[in-house]
Motif scaffolding. Structure first.
Motif, PDB file in Angstrom:
ATOM      1  N   ALA A 104       0.699  -1.186  -0.058  1.00 60.83           N
ATOM      2  CA  ALA A 104      -0.074  -0.072   0.068  1.00 60.83           C
ATOM      3  C   ALA A 104       1.018   1.241   0.085  1.00 60.83           C
ATOM      4  CB  ALA A 104      -0.905   0.075   1.077  1.00 60.83           C
ATOM      5  N   GLN A 105       0.413   2.276  -0.730  1.00 59.92           N
ATOM      6  CA  GLN A 105       1.208   3.548  -0.704  1.00 59.92           C
ATOM      7  C   GLN A 105       0.594   4.502  -0.117  1.00 59.92           C
ATOM      8  OE1 GLN A 105       2.707   4.342  -4.614  1.00 59.92           O
ATOM      9  NE2 GLN A 105       3.377   2.259  -4.969  1.00 59.92           N
ATOM     10  N   LEU A 106       1.214   5.166   0.713  1.00 62.97           N
ATOM     11  CA  LEU A 106       0.478   6.208   1.468  1.00 62.97           C
ATOM     12  C   LEU A 106       1.361   7.684   1.130  1.00 62.97           C
ATOM     13  CD1 LEU A 106       0.185   3.867   4.003  1.00 62.97           C
ATOM     14  CD2 LEU A 106      -1.631   5.858   4.193  1.00 62.97           C
ATOM     15  N   TYR A 107       1.119   8.650   1.245  1.00 66.60           N
ATOM     16  CA  TYR A 107       2.029   9.920   1.120  1.00 66.60           C
ATOM     17  C   TYR A 107       1.692  10.928   2.192  1.00 66.60           C
ATOM     18  CZ  TYR A 107       1.648   8.213  -3.741  1.00 66.60           C
ATOM     19  OH  TYR A 107       1.835   7.737  -4.917  1.00 66.60           O
ATOM     20  N   LEU A 134      -1.308  12.433   9.915  1.00 65.43           N
ATOM     21  CA  LEU A 134      -2.222  11.940   8.918  1.00 65.43           C
ATOM     22  C   LEU A 134      -2.941  10.736   9.064  1.00 65.43           C
ATOM     23  CD1 LEU A 134      -0.294  13.511   5.714  1.00 65.43           C
ATOM     24  CD2 LEU A 134      -2.318  14.540   6.860  1.00 65.43           C
ATOM     25  N   TYR A 135      -4.111  10.744   9.293  1.00 60.81           N
ATOM     26  CA  TYR A 135      -4.829   9.506   9.546  1.00 60.81           C
ATOM     27  C   TYR A 135      -5.347   8.782   8.324  1.00 60.81           C
ATOM     28  CZ  TYR A 135      -8.558   6.435  11.262  1.00 60.81           C
ATOM     29  OH  TYR A 135      -9.407   5.337  11.618  1.00 60.81           O
ATOM     30  N   ASP A 136      -5.201   7.510   8.218  1.00 58.50           N
ATOM     31  CA  ASP A 136      -5.770   7.003   7.103  1.00 58.50           C
ATOM     32  C   ASP A 136      -6.211   5.452   7.403  1.00 58.50           C
ATOM     33  OD1 ASP A 136      -4.461   7.560   3.940  1.00 58.50           O
ATOM     34  OD2 ASP A 136      -6.327   6.561   4.300  1.00 58.50           O
TER      35      ASP A 136
ATOM     36  N   VAL B 356      -5.795  -4.837  -1.383  1.00 57.38           N
ATOM     37  CA  VAL B 356      -5.741  -3.706  -0.404  1.00 57.38           C
ATOM     38  C   VAL B 356      -6.022  -2.275  -0.948  1.00 57.38           C
ATOM     39  CG1 VAL B 356      -4.171  -2.975   1.350  1.00 57.38           C
ATOM     40  CG2 VAL B 356      -3.916  -5.252   0.486  1.00 57.38           C
ATOM     41  N   TYR B 357      -6.589  -1.413  -0.394  1.00 52.13           N
ATOM     42  CA  TYR B 357      -6.291   0.063  -0.618  1.00 52.13           C
ATOM     43  C   TYR B 357      -6.250   0.897   0.469  1.00 52.13           C
ATOM     44  CZ  TYR B 357     -11.463   0.402  -0.067  1.00 52.13           C
ATOM     45  OH  TYR B 357     -12.722   0.524   0.791  1.00 52.13           O
ATOM     46  N   VAL B 358      -5.991   2.024   0.119  1.00 52.82           N
ATOM     47  CA  VAL B 358      -5.772   3.109   1.041  1.00 52.82           C
ATOM     48  C   VAL B 358      -7.202   4.055   1.072  1.00 52.82           C
ATOM     49  CG1 VAL B 358      -4.577   4.995   1.980  1.00 52.82           C
ATOM     50  CG2 VAL B 358      -3.390   3.287   0.819  1.00 52.82           C
ATOM     51  N   ARG B 359      -7.796   3.943   2.008  1.00 50.97           N
ATOM     52  CA  ARG B 359      -9.169   4.773   2.044  1.00 50.97           C
ATOM     53  C   ARG B 359      -9.234   6.195   1.668  1.00 50.97           C
ATOM     54  NH1 ARG B 359     -13.749   2.312   3.848  1.00 50.97           N
ATOM     55  NH2 ARG B 359     -12.757   1.362   6.004  1.00 50.97           N
ATOM     56  N   SER B 360      -8.239   6.984   2.048  1.00 48.36           N
ATOM     57  CA  SER B 360      -8.259   8.322   1.524  1.00 48.36           C
ATOM     58  C   SER B 360      -8.032   8.524  -0.083  1.00 48.36           C
ATOM     59  CB  SER B 360      -7.199   9.100   2.340  1.00 48.36           C
ATOM     60  OG  SER B 360      -5.742   8.462   2.070  1.00 48.36           O
ATOM     61  N   GLN B 361      -7.463   7.306  -0.516  1.00 47.88           N
ATOM     62  CA  GLN B 361      -7.122   7.657  -2.102  1.00 47.88           C
ATOM     63  C   GLN B 361      -8.385   7.285  -2.566  1.00 47.88           C
ATOM     64  OE1 GLN B 361      -3.942   5.010  -2.404  1.00 47.88           O
ATOM     65  NE2 GLN B 361      -2.537   6.430  -1.460  1.00 47.88           N
ATOM     66  N   ARG B 387      -9.817  17.136   2.208  1.00 52.67           N
ATOM     67  CA  ARG B 387      -9.405  15.938   2.932  1.00 52.67           C
ATOM     68  C   ARG B 387      -9.957  15.552   4.093  1.00 52.67           C
ATOM     69  NH1 ARG B 387      -6.230  12.923   5.808  1.00 52.67           N
ATOM     70  NH2 ARG B 387      -5.368  10.980   4.899  1.00 52.67           N
ATOM     71  N   MET B 389     -10.326  14.721   7.872  1.00 49.17           N
ATOM     72  CA  MET B 389      -9.308  14.586   8.787  1.00 49.17           C
ATOM     73  C   MET B 389      -8.840  13.336   9.321  1.00 49.17           C
ATOM     74  SD  MET B 389      -9.013  17.901  11.252  1.00 49.17           S
ATOM     75  CE  MET B 389      -8.932  16.901  12.712  1.00 49.17           C
ATOM     76  N   MET B 390     -10.088  12.449   9.356  1.00 51.86           N
ATOM     77  CA  MET B 390     -10.015  11.111   9.757  1.00 51.86           C
ATOM     78  C   MET B 390     -10.744  10.167   8.707  1.00 51.86           C
ATOM     79  SD  MET B 390     -10.462  10.581  13.853  1.00 51.86           S
ATOM     80  CE  MET B 390     -10.410   8.892  13.705  1.00 51.86           C
ATOM     81  N   PRO B 391     -10.476   9.846   7.617  1.00 51.81           N
ATOM     82  CA  PRO B 391     -11.196   9.173   6.797  1.00 51.81           C
ATOM     83  C   PRO B 391     -11.536   7.630   7.091  1.00 51.81           C
ATOM     84  CG  PRO B 391      -8.792   9.139   6.055  1.00 51.81           C
ATOM     85  CD  PRO B 391      -8.824  10.050   7.404  1.00 51.81           C
TER      86      PRO B 391
END
Lengths: 216, 448
Positions: A104-107, A134-136, B356-361, B387, B389-391
């Motif tokens: 997974a890629q985060l920035y 930065l929450y994710d 898998v994926y990143v939710r904010s994306q 964006r 703050m807490m996705p």
């Protein structure tokens, strides 16, 4: 080889956050060098140290750094460096092989400068580190059975691990994320939604009226 | 003269040296065309060898039934050998039966003894070559087909084998095997011959038709497993779809129903939020709630199904149907919401993609630049960051809905402004004293 059977219709969410702290460097060297700040960037979760599901984290820094690809294979997944500018770090998270998933890629945009006033009022003190969280969430759709078991064993499947109340204490290293914060955000969104809905209604009424006028 | 002399010289030189090239030789008149001359080589007659003696011999042919004596010349050393052509006399053992045998085993209603005897004589005469036998067969007025003859012959054989006394040391299997040898099913044979003749007599079109059919059949067979799989997937999807359409319980928060409740502009909204909040963030999504896993080709059909259901149960204002058609997705109606904006909020098409994926994306993205600016401006006025703050799951869902609502609102606004402009110009042109309708255009975006 572990079976790669996936659990259909199952989705597990792992809340995580990327963070960085930065303190300005004092000293003679700092004034004229390129390294005005000392910073740390990292990746963390809410369920312990995450080593049960994360194999390694690779931070890719700006190309001006030597060896910009930094691999951290053990928790805490963080990196300490010095620099002068803010840039975006690519945080690539590699999972346990039983997950059979790609990374997974985060920035994370590194914050060095305080952009707001100190909560106590007045300018930001020099020795207080600047923080950025930065929450994710990492969402695993249809995880493999083995991986799901790992996640379940560590309580990821059940609860989000988020603290209930917002942390307002002195420890700058703790992130502010909490259930309370989420709720606040939800409330905000709802309020906005209501307003938008109202406006839509009004616009519709106007439209109706105009159409009536046209006919007449 | 000279040239002739030269030619002779040349020719004589070729005889001696043999090294003149062909084209030069051709210049000089060439060689005559090739003629096949009999090789003049003749082997000398070998007078030293002794002449082989031949004798004229009288012989009998063992293949003949009589004792005819003939004579022929054979070299002496081949004397006393059997007549070379005798071995070609193959005789087939056509069984013989006595009259008693006949009376005991072989009587048949259809065949008289005479006829059977006649048949057997023919068999022996023509070496069991049934086509000939059938052709030569003429017993009174009767006309027998080849199958008839064969049938009679083989059945006689079988019966005779059965009737023979057991020889010492014989196994019953041997006898059985022997009988099996002469198994002849008349009806089957007749059928077979008929089938062969029809096959032979097919016209060209028929042959082509058959080939085309064969190719089709093979293609269907190949696609069979794929079709079966698709059928199953569709059935599964439909079943899941039906399960989803059951009235939503309060604790199916991950389905679309609770997010729809947000549209209700009253206390209902907070109640349902609390209910979904109790589900807890990051909980497992129930399979029934999430919906169609897999079966992507079927989602298009299901989309239509859901739309139909919307039309049946929709109570929203009809004027908005025009603008809602701009939104491709239709909303799922929950009983708790007040039906103001059912057709605006997009329905969650719960298609779970593996991985898998990143939710904010996965936040909604706008493509057009101008639209994006307007959207951002609107969000700014609503005090919502770009964006979250807490996705979390719910936050992202709400974001999505808000996003769509904003787009809808912006579009509406555009239309209304356009209409008003038209209206105003029409009024001005008409030069009526009618005041422009709608009052002063106030941008009612900011609240307080």
């Amino acid at each position: 080889m572990a079976s790669n059977k996936r659990m259909k219709g199952v989705s597990v969410t792992l809340p995580v956050y990327t963070y960085n702290f930065a303190t300005p460097l004092t000293g003679k060297k700092a004034n004229d060098s390129d390294h005005t700040h000392k910073w740390t960037v990292g990746f963390k979760g809410f369920h312990g140290d995450l080593s049960f599901c994360i194999k390694k984290v690779v931070f890719r820094l700006h190309d001006t750094y030597a060896n910009p690809v930094r691999t951290i294979e053990e928790p805490p997944f963080e990196l300490h460096e010095t620099g002068w500018g803010e840039f975006e770090v690519l945080v690539k998270v590699y999972f346990h092989p039983s997950a059979n998933e790609k990374a997974a890629q985060l920035y994370h945009h590194i914050r060095l400068h305080p952009y707001q006033d100190d909560p106590s009022g007045g300018p930001w003190p020099k020795d207080k580190p600047v923080t950025c969280f930065l929450y994710d969430e990492l969402v695993f759709n249809e995880p493999t059975e083995v991986f799901y078991q790992i996640l379940a064993d560590n309580n990821v499947a059940g609860s989000s691990g988020l603290p209930l109340r917002k942390y307002t204490g002195k420890d700058y290293a703790l992130p502010p994320f909490s259930v309370q914060m989420e709720q606040e955000e939800l409330d905000r969104l709802e309020k906005a939604q209501r307003e938008v809905n109202q406006q839509i209604l009004q616009l519709r009424q106007r439209k109706l009226a105009l159409e009536q006028e046209k006919i007449n | 003269m000279n040239s002739e002399g030269n030619k002779e010289q040349l020719i004589s030189s070729t005889k001696q040296s043999d090294s003149i090239s062909r084209d030069i030789y051709a210049l000089a008149g060439g060689a005559p065309p090739i003629a096949f001359v009999k090789p003049t080589f003749k082997a000398k007659y070998n007078t030293k060898q002794k002449a082989t003696p031949w004798i004229q011999q009288s012989f009998t042919n063992p293949a003949r039934p009589d004792d005819l004596v003939l004579q022929h010349w054979i070299p002496e050393h081949k004397n006393n050998e059997e007549y070379t052509f005798a071995k070609f006399n193959r005789v087939i053992d056509v069984p013989e039966y006595t009259d008693e045998d006949y009376d005991r085993y072989l009587t048949d209603s259809d065949w008289s003894k005479d006829e059977t005897d006649y048949l057997f004589k023919l068999c022996q005469r023509f070496d069991l070559r049934f086509p000939i036998i059938e052709d030569r067969y003429s017993f009174g007025e009767k006309s027998r087909s080849m199958e008839d003859l064969k049938d009679r012959y083989y059945s006689v054989q079988r019966k005779l084998i059965k009737a023979r006394p057991h020889t010492p040391g014989e196994y019953p299997q041997e006898r059985q095997a022997l009988i099996q040898q002469y198994a002849f099913d008349k009806d089957k044979e007749v059928e077979r011959k008929e089938a062969l003749t029809t096959l032979f007599n097919r016209t060209k079109e028929q042959i082509e038709q058959e080939q085309a059919l064969f190719v089709e059949a093979r293609r269907i067979e190949l696609n069979e497993p794929r079709l079966a799989r698709e059928r199953e997937a569709l059935l599964n999807a439909l079943q899941l779809e039906q399960a989803q359409q059951a009235p939503p319980t309060p604790l199916t928060p991950t389905g679309g129903s609770s997010s729809n409740n947000a549209a209700g502009a009253n206390g209902n909204a907070t109640n349902t939020v609390a209910a979904s909040g109790s589900g807890g963030p990051g909980t497992l999504a129930t399979p029934g709630g999430i919906g169609i896993a897999g079966g992507t080709p079927s989602t298009v059909g299901l989309d239509n199904k859901k739309k139909k259901r919307m039309e049946e149960t929709g109570t929203g204002p009809s004027s908005s149907s025009g603008s809602s058609s701009a939104n491709k997705k239709n909303r799922r109606i929950s009983n708790a919401s007040s039906g103001i904006l059912e057709d605006v909020v997009p329905e969650r098409k719960e298609k779970m993609v593996q991985g898998v994926y990143v939710r904010s994306q996965k936040l909604p993205v706008v493509t057009k630049q101008a639209l994006q600016q307007k959207l951002l401006k609107a969000m700014g006025e609503l005090d919502i960051p770009i964006r979250p703050m807490m996705p979390t799951n719910q936050v992202v869902q709400k974001y999505d809905i808000l996003h769509h609502s904003l787009l809808h609102m912006l579009e509406l606004k555009k239309n209304v402004d356009k209409m008003e402009a038209e209206h105003r110009t029409k009024n001005q042109r008409g030069q009526t004293a009618r005041p422009p309708t709608g009052g002063p255009r106030d941008k009612r975006r900011k609240q307080g």
